[in-house]
Write an enzyme that holds these catalytic residues in place. Structure first.
Site, PDB file in Angstrom:
ATOM      1  N   PRO A   1       0.828  -1.203   0.000  1.00 46.77           N
ATOM      2  CG  PRO A   1      -0.719  -1.541   1.696  1.00 46.77           C
ATOM      3  CD  PRO A   1       0.597  -2.030   1.178  1.00 46.77           C
ATOM      4  CG  HIS A   2       2.536   2.690  -3.114  1.00 44.61           C
ATOM      5  ND1 HIS A   2       2.217   1.376  -3.412  1.00 44.61           N
ATOM      6  CD2 HIS A   2       2.650   3.322  -4.297  1.00 44.61           C
ATOM      7  CE1 HIS A   2       2.158   1.228  -4.726  1.00 44.61           C
ATOM      8  NE2 HIS A   2       2.411   2.401  -5.292  1.00 44.61           N
ATOM      9  CB  ALA A   3      -0.812   7.458  -1.647  1.00 46.88           C
TER      10      ALA A   3
END
Length: 148
Positions: free
Chosen positions: A65-67
């Protein structure tokens, strides 16, 4: 000089989540608690997955999970969440391990990604990661110079 990829306080074991969104949200909360990202980062991750699908799946049973950096990254870092039970994005796309990632820009996190790739590309270390019962096991996988 060895680089410390992860801190002990950024590891959570035996986490219970009812679905992928709860698992990802929990992962984001650990990044917030450890001062790596702002709370806005969590919603950016969830929004991205809902828009683009489970693009964060990087290996069987593993999600990253990353942005984007502008979505609330304070400093570069990762957290690792090992779920008690797998959760699915959809049938055949289950996860047991979440490696939350925050990068300041497009280049600075390359060493972290290389270490993640090293761990998940070896069957033995993948099994150790998925079945970790103690934080020390994960610290050893990510902070030791292996194969050097």
């Amino acid at each position: 000089m060895k680089q410390k990829i992860i801190e002990e306080d950024a590891i959570r074991l035996n986490v219970l989540a009812k679905d992928w969104e709860e698992a990802v949200r929990y992962c984001g909360e650990v990044l917030v608690e450890t001062g790596i990202v702002e709370i806005t980062y969590i919603d950016a991750i969830i929004k991205g997955i809902k828009k683009f699908g489970p693009y964060i799946l990087i290996a069987p049973g593993v999600a990253l999970p990353h942005a984007r950096p502008e979505d609330g990254v304070i400093k570069e870092g990762i957290c690792i969440i090992i779920l008690q039970e797998e959760v699915a994005f959809e049938p055949g796309k289950e996860i047991k391990v979440l490696i939350g990632l925050a990068a300041r820009d497009n280049e600075s996190h390359i060493k972290i990604l290389q270490k993640i790739a090293e761990v998940i590309s070896e069957e033995e270390s993948m099994e150790q990661l998925k079945n970790a019962k103690r934080k020390e096991e994960i610290l050893h996988l990510f902070n030791e110079n292996r194969g050097a």
